[in-house]
Motif scaffolding. Structure first.
Motif, PDB file in Angstrom:
ATOM      1  N   TYR A  64       0.684  -1.219   0.327  1.00 33.02           N
ATOM      2  CA  TYR A  64       0.792   0.175   0.048  1.00 33.02           C
ATOM      3  C   TYR A  64       0.443   1.292  -0.226  1.00 33.02           C
ATOM      4  O   TYR A  64       0.398   2.226   0.250  1.00 33.02           O
ATOM      5  CB  TYR A  64      -1.143  -0.434   1.084  1.00 33.02           C
ATOM      6  CG  TYR A  64      -1.983  -1.290   1.224  1.00 33.02           C
ATOM      7  CD1 TYR A  64      -2.760  -1.119   0.172  1.00 33.02           C
ATOM      8  CD2 TYR A  64      -2.029  -2.154   2.535  1.00 33.02           C
ATOM      9  CE1 TYR A  64      -3.289  -2.331   0.476  1.00 33.02           C
ATOM     10  CE2 TYR A  64      -3.036  -2.981   2.289  1.00 33.02           C
ATOM     11  CZ  TYR A  64      -3.574  -3.217   0.949  1.00 33.02           C
ATOM     12  OH  TYR A  64      -5.062  -4.388   1.359  1.00 33.02           O
ATOM     13  N   ASP A 126      -2.309 -10.551   9.205  1.00 29.15           N
ATOM     14  CA  ASP A 126      -1.655 -11.398   7.932  1.00 29.15           C
ATOM     15  C   ASP A 126      -0.374 -11.372   8.307  1.00 29.15           C
ATOM     16  O   ASP A 126       0.738 -11.989   8.327  1.00 29.15           O
ATOM     17  CB  ASP A 126      -1.993 -11.408   6.702  1.00 29.15           C
ATOM     18  CG  ASP A 126      -3.392 -11.707   6.723  1.00 29.15           C
ATOM     19  OD1 ASP A 126      -3.836 -12.724   6.010  1.00 29.15           O
ATOM     20  OD2 ASP A 126      -4.498 -10.832   6.638  1.00 29.15           O
ATOM     21  N   VAL A 141      -6.668  -5.530   9.369  1.00 29.34           N
ATOM     22  CA  VAL A 141      -7.981  -7.174   9.622  1.00 29.34           C
ATOM     23  C   VAL A 141      -6.982  -7.678  10.907  1.00 29.34           C
ATOM     24  O   VAL A 141      -5.663  -8.284  10.010  1.00 29.34           O
ATOM     25  CB  VAL A 141      -8.193  -7.443   8.457  1.00 29.34           C
ATOM     26  CG1 VAL A 141      -9.288  -8.944   9.536  1.00 29.34           C
ATOM     27  CG2 VAL A 141      -9.210  -6.867   7.803  1.00 29.34           C
ATOM     28  N   TYR A 143      -6.924 -11.367  13.288  1.00 31.24           N
ATOM     29  CA  TYR A 143      -7.639 -12.829  12.968  1.00 31.24           C
ATOM     30  C   TYR A 143      -8.277 -13.525  14.110  1.00 31.24           C
ATOM     31  O   TYR A 143      -8.718 -14.310  14.087  1.00 31.24           O
ATOM     32  CB  TYR A 143      -6.571 -13.512  11.551  1.00 31.24           C
ATOM     33  CG  TYR A 143      -6.977 -12.634  10.710  1.00 31.24           C
ATOM     34  CD1 TYR A 143      -7.793 -13.309  10.036  1.00 31.24           C
ATOM     35  CD2 TYR A 143      -5.712 -12.063  10.704  1.00 31.24           C
ATOM     36  CE1 TYR A 143      -7.351 -13.162   8.829  1.00 31.24           C
ATOM     37  CE2 TYR A 143      -5.673 -11.031   8.966  1.00 31.24           C
ATOM     38  CZ  TYR A 143      -6.518 -11.589   8.619  1.00 31.24           C
ATOM     39  OH  TYR A 143      -6.185 -10.778   7.099  1.00 31.24           O
ATOM     40  N   LEU A 257      -1.876 -18.540  -3.513  1.00 28.56           N
ATOM     41  CA  LEU A 257      -0.932 -18.287  -2.657  1.00 28.56           C
ATOM     42  C   LEU A 257      -0.713 -18.632  -1.335  1.00 28.56           C
ATOM     43  O   LEU A 257       0.639 -18.649  -1.180  1.00 28.56           O
ATOM     44  CB  LEU A 257      -2.406 -17.417  -1.627  1.00 28.56           C
ATOM     45  CG  LEU A 257      -2.044 -16.373  -0.858  1.00 28.56           C
ATOM     46  CD1 LEU A 257      -1.052 -14.987  -1.246  1.00 28.56           C
ATOM     47  CD2 LEU A 257      -3.276 -15.967  -0.116  1.00 28.56           C
ATOM     48  N   GLU A 355       4.829 -15.666   5.807  1.00 30.63           N
ATOM     49  CA  GLU A 355       4.277 -15.750   4.166  1.00 30.63           C
ATOM     50  C   GLU A 355       3.730 -14.802   3.634  1.00 30.63           C
ATOM     51  O   GLU A 355       3.624 -15.239   2.667  1.00 30.63           O
ATOM     52  CB  GLU A 355       1.711 -14.844   5.560  1.00 30.63           C
ATOM     53  CG  GLU A 355       1.690 -16.417   6.119  1.00 30.63           C
ATOM     54  CD  GLU A 355      -0.252 -15.653   5.839  1.00 30.63           C
ATOM     55  OE1 GLU A 355      -0.314 -15.832   4.661  1.00 30.63           O
ATOM     56  OE2 GLU A 355      -0.782 -16.020   6.559  1.00 30.63           O
ATOM     57  N   TRP A 358       5.324 -15.040  -0.178  1.00 29.33           N
ATOM     58  CA  TRP A 358       4.988 -15.652  -1.079  1.00 29.33           C
ATOM     59  C   TRP A 358       5.343 -14.072  -2.975  1.00 29.33           C
ATOM     60  O   TRP A 358       4.983 -14.251  -3.417  1.00 29.33           O
ATOM     61  CB  TRP A 358       3.216 -15.345  -1.701  1.00 29.33           C
ATOM     62  CG  TRP A 358       2.387 -13.874  -0.936  1.00 29.33           C
ATOM     63  CD1 TRP A 358       1.663 -14.429   0.494  1.00 29.33           C
ATOM     64  CD2 TRP A 358       2.616 -13.160  -1.404  1.00 29.33           C
ATOM     65  NE1 TRP A 358       1.639 -13.793   1.281  1.00 29.33           N
ATOM     66  CE2 TRP A 358       1.320 -12.943   0.693  1.00 29.33           C
ATOM     67  CE3 TRP A 358       2.593 -11.924  -1.762  1.00 29.33           C
ATOM     68  CZ2 TRP A 358       0.678 -11.122   0.114  1.00 29.33           C
ATOM     69  CZ3 TRP A 358       2.531 -10.584  -1.851  1.00 29.33           C
ATOM     70  CH2 TRP A 358       1.574 -10.242  -0.424  1.00 29.33           C
ATOM     71  N   THR A 402      -6.783 -13.984  -1.651  1.00 31.02           N
ATOM     72  CA  THR A 402      -7.868 -14.383  -0.487  1.00 31.02           C
ATOM     73  C   THR A 402      -9.110 -13.877   0.409  1.00 31.02           C
ATOM     74  O   THR A 402      -9.316 -12.545  -0.540  1.00 31.02           O
ATOM     75  CB  THR A 402      -6.130 -14.721   0.742  1.00 31.02           C
ATOM     76  OG1 THR A 402      -7.631 -15.368   1.838  1.00 31.02           O
ATOM     77  CG2 THR A 402      -6.253 -13.502   0.768  1.00 31.02           C
ATOM     78  N   THR A 404     -10.914 -12.972   3.195  1.00 34.77           N
ATOM     79  CA  THR A 404     -10.845 -12.643   4.308  1.00 34.77           C
ATOM     80  C   THR A 404     -12.080 -12.185   5.270  1.00 34.77           C
ATOM     81  O   THR A 404     -13.112 -11.223   4.494  1.00 34.77           O
ATOM     82  CB  THR A 404     -10.090 -11.222   5.054  1.00 34.77           C
ATOM     83  OG1 THR A 404      -8.806 -11.950   4.343  1.00 34.77           O
ATOM     84  CG2 THR A 404      -9.987 -11.049   6.569  1.00 34.77           C
ATOM     85  N   ILE A 413      -8.455  -9.452  -1.142  1.00 29.99           N
ATOM     86  CA  ILE A 413      -6.962  -9.443  -1.328  1.00 29.99           C
ATOM     87  C   ILE A 413      -6.808 -10.550  -2.501  1.00 29.99           C
ATOM     88  O   ILE A 413      -6.153 -11.483  -2.201  1.00 29.99           O
ATOM     89  CB  ILE A 413      -6.180  -9.466   0.224  1.00 29.99           C
ATOM     90  CG1 ILE A 413      -7.055  -9.039   1.534  1.00 29.99           C
ATOM     91  CG2 ILE A 413      -5.226  -9.213  -0.054  1.00 29.99           C
ATOM     92  CD1 ILE A 413      -7.884  -7.493   1.341  1.00 29.99           C
ATOM     93  N   CYS A 415      -3.419 -10.372  -4.759  1.00 30.74           N
ATOM     94  CA  CYS A 415      -1.942  -9.913  -4.409  1.00 30.74           C
ATOM     95  C   CYS A 415      -1.423  -9.749  -5.844  1.00 30.74           C
ATOM     96  O   CYS A 415      -1.211 -11.164  -6.622  1.00 30.74           O
ATOM     97  CB  CYS A 415      -1.443 -10.667  -3.866  1.00 30.74           C
ATOM     98  SG  CYS A 415      -2.345 -11.975  -1.908  1.00 30.74           S
ATOM     99  N   ARG A 449      -9.107  -0.154   1.065  1.00 33.38           N
ATOM    100  CA  ARG A 449      -7.138   0.390   0.783  1.00 33.38           C
ATOM    101  C   ARG A 449      -7.006   0.116  -0.019  1.00 33.38           C
ATOM    102  O   ARG A 449      -7.504  -0.481  -0.653  1.00 33.38           O
ATOM    103  CB  ARG A 449      -6.853  -0.477   2.470  1.00 33.38           C
ATOM    104  CG  ARG A 449      -5.754  -0.295   3.180  1.00 33.38           C
ATOM    105  CD  ARG A 449      -5.141  -0.753   4.095  1.00 33.38           C
ATOM    106  NE  ARG A 449      -4.374  -1.163   5.038  1.00 33.38           N
ATOM    107  CZ  ARG A 449      -4.121  -2.002   5.560  1.00 33.38           C
ATOM    108  NH1 ARG A 449      -3.793  -2.511   6.211  1.00 33.38           N
ATOM    109  NH2 ARG A 449      -2.538  -1.687   6.701  1.00 33.38           N
TER     110      ARG A 449
HETATM  111  C1  EUG Z   1      -4.282  -9.341   3.068  1.00 35.51           C
HETATM  112  C2  EUG Z   1      -5.018  -8.891   4.063  1.00 35.51           C
HETATM  113  C3  EUG Z   1      -5.063  -7.962   3.911  1.00 35.51           C
HETATM  114  C4  EUG Z   1      -4.596  -6.822   3.060  1.00 35.51           C
HETATM  115  C5  EUG Z   1      -3.887  -7.392   2.749  1.00 35.51           C
HETATM  116  C6  EUG Z   1      -3.095  -8.309   3.044  1.00 35.51           C
HETATM  117  C7  EUG Z   1      -3.609 -10.751   3.400  1.00 35.51           C
HETATM  118  C8  EUG Z   1      -2.168 -11.080   2.155  1.00 35.51           C
HETATM  119  C9  EUG Z   1      -7.570  -8.197   4.973  1.00 35.51           C
HETATM  120  O1  EUG Z   1      -5.781  -7.296   4.384  1.00 35.51           O
HETATM  121  O2  EUG Z   1      -5.053  -5.459   3.778  1.00 35.51           O
HETATM  122  C10 EUG Z   1      -1.719 -12.517   2.545  1.00 35.51           C
END
Ligand code: EUG
Length: 525
Positions: A64, A126, A141, A143, A257, A355, A358, A402, A404, A413, A415, A449
């Motif tokens: 970001y 994450d 976020v 978890y 992923l 993680e 990736w 992914t 979430t 999300i 990637c 975001r």
């Molecule tokens: C992830 C999750 C996010 C985010 C950026 C990356 C996860 C990546 C739920 O928010 O903003 C595997």
């Protein structure tokens, strides 16, 4: 004494000449010294010189924009470098009060050292390498089942505000101490609101606490063999999540992923274009994973966990070919970079960054996140998947993504992983993310975001009723920050002192715009 004569920045703040900038620096030096920054005075100084400032906590806003400011020539304020204290960890109230430089790793280390990790656990994202406050103010976020935030804020005019119950002075407050050294109100961390309008949503510089109670936990993974299982899985998630049978934020991850966490693309194929469906099936089978892989955890006393798992298995394992794996059981995964093992940490509040492997999917891998919100509905999630995957493929990239799962929505999300040394890939990644914003908005979906380069474009998709929300945002911005010094352009909100026609990065890249060269945005390309 600071030698301003030698300081020639690559990029001056807009509207400032070198002499004025150096005089700003020398005054800033007087305020800051080598270590202790008086942030309030520094903010007042930025107002005096109309210098844009861009605060960051530790700068791990990966995908970001990291530490980068929206306006070239902004003065970055590294809050985390010296403000990295854990002020309080309160066992009874299950909260912590931390400064911006405190990362999930450092708070976790503190919990382990003090033995409090046996009683409390963090709500981690994450990628756990970042600042707790930074992630919270970006509405990242967590978890685990809990997690909440309160704030101490310095306004653009330098004034210090505590939100919620923090505005009620502590009886031990001393008139001799400056506000930031006053002891906090004892109900500040435990209660979100206080009295009157709730402002946390509109601020970004803060002190806050996010610690949650720790109980028993089992993490698990359920694999689903077919790409088109997606809508069925999502429709199973919705009622379970709303009924809190799924107690935390579980994730449904696309095969690539997890394949990318395991090894780079080159280890699976010598081809460079997007992988075929057959190849993805082959990769999934080789890793003993599904085309979709669901990661969750159950929390609480053991009989509760057993009941929850029975219901969860009963629901998901109705999908043909699905398989259940539980962490710590004999069927535990043995592979060296098991995503289940990493998720098991994250879901119990132990931060991890394993993680991020990736990004090595591509050589010289870099990443951009595309992060739209979806309803928890098989049809909606599937539409988002199809649209985003088709565009990824069109741009020559693999779909790596992914889902979430919040209580009533999904953060989806995507990637975008690309080779940062290859110009064509960089341009394609930018084309792709701009195209995805448009394509999703056309389906009524928006992002939660984003990277700096997309902030204007995305803000402009939230344009209901002739941009009524942006008008409100700008009214508030101009009232609180009349000189427009604090993070101009952040999330598409420009202060009055910036000519939007010069600064806004719309749906096209600066170099594609007619008459490019007007603003610093276009110059910087
Ligand atoms: C992830 C999750 C996010 C985010 C950026 C990356 C996860 C990546 C739920 O928010 O903003 C595997």
């Amino acid at each position: 004494m600071y030698n301003t004569a030698n300081t020639t920045p690559r990029q001056l703040p807009p509207g400032l000449d070198l002499a004025k900038f150096q005089s700003f620096l020398s005054r800033a030096w007087d305020i800051c010294g080598t270590e202790n920054v008086d942030l309030q005075q520094l903010v007042r100084l930025a107002n005096e010189f109309a210098v844009p400032i861009w605060p960051f906590s530790i700068g791990r806003n990966t995908g970001y924009g990291g530490t980068a400011p929206r306006v070239p020539g902004s003065v970055g304020i590294d809050l985390g470098k010296h403000m990295n204290k854990i002020i309080e960890v309160n066992e009874e109230g299950a909260f912590a009060l931390v400064e911006p430089g405190v990362t999930c790793f450092s708070l976790n280390e503190h919990l382990v050292k003090t033995g409090l990790d046996q009683k409390l656990c963090l709500d981690v994202p994450d990628l756990g390498g970042g600042s707790i406050i930074g992630n919270a103010v970006e509405r990242g976020v967590g978890y685990t089942p809990y997690g909440d935030h309160r704030m101490e804020i310095i306004l653009p005019n330098g004034e210090l505000v505590r939100t919620g119950m923090g505005a009620l002075p502590d009886p031990d407050a001393s008139p001799d101490l400056p506000p930031h050294e006053q002891p906090p109100n004892k109900c500040w961390q435990p209660f979100n609101y206080g009295f009157g309008p709730y402002h946390n949503g509109i601020f970004s510089q803060s002190n806050l606490g996010i610690v949650v109670v720790k109980m028993g936990i089992w993490a698990y993974m359920i694999t689903f063999p077919r790409d088109d299982d997606l809508p069925k899985i999502v429709d199973i998630i919705r009622p379970l999540r709303l009924q809190m049978v799924l107690q935390n934020v579980p994730t449904l991850r696309n095969i690539l992923l997890d394949a990318a966490v395991s090894a780079p693309k080159s280890s699976y194929t010598s081809e460079t274009g997007p992988l075929s469906e057959a190849k993805m099936d082959e990769i999934a089978a080789g890793l003993d994973l599904g085309r979709w892989n669901f990661y969750g955890a159950v929390y609480g006393p053991e009989p509760v966990r057993n009941v929850l798992l029975t219901v969860i298995k009963g629901a998901f394992l109705s999908i043909p070919g699905s398989k259940f794996y539980q962490f710590y059981l004999p069927e535990d995964r043995k592979e060296p970079h098991s995503v289940l093992r990493t998720r098991a940490k994250t879901l119990q509040g132990i931060p991890a960054i394993d993680e991020l492997r990736w990004v090595d999917w591509a050589p010289n891998g870099a990443h951009l996140f595309f992060s739209p919100i979806s309803k928890i509905s098989g049809k909606d999630a599937n539409l988002q998947y199809e649209v985003t995957k088709r565009r990824c493929t069109e741009a020559g990239f693999d779909f790596i993504g992914t889902f979430t799962d919040g209580m009533r929505e999904i953060h989806h999300i995507v990637c975008i992983v690309f080779n940062r040394e290859v110009e064509e890939e960089r341009l394609k990644a930018r084309w792709l993310i701009r195209t995805l914003v448009k394509a999703c908005a056309a389906d009524g979906c928006g992002e939660y975001r984003t990277h700096l380069a997309l902030m204007d474009q995305i803000a402009n998709t939230y344009n209901f009723n002739d941009n009524a929300l942006m008008k409100l945002n700008e009214t508030v911005k101009n009232a609180l920050d009349p000189n427009g010094i604090l993070a101009p352009g952040k999330n598409g909100v420009w202060p009055r002192s910036y000519d939007k026609s010069e600064w806004v990065l719309g749906e096209s890249e600066p170099w594609e715009r007619a008459g490019a060269g007007a603003g610093a945005g276009s110059k910087s390309s």
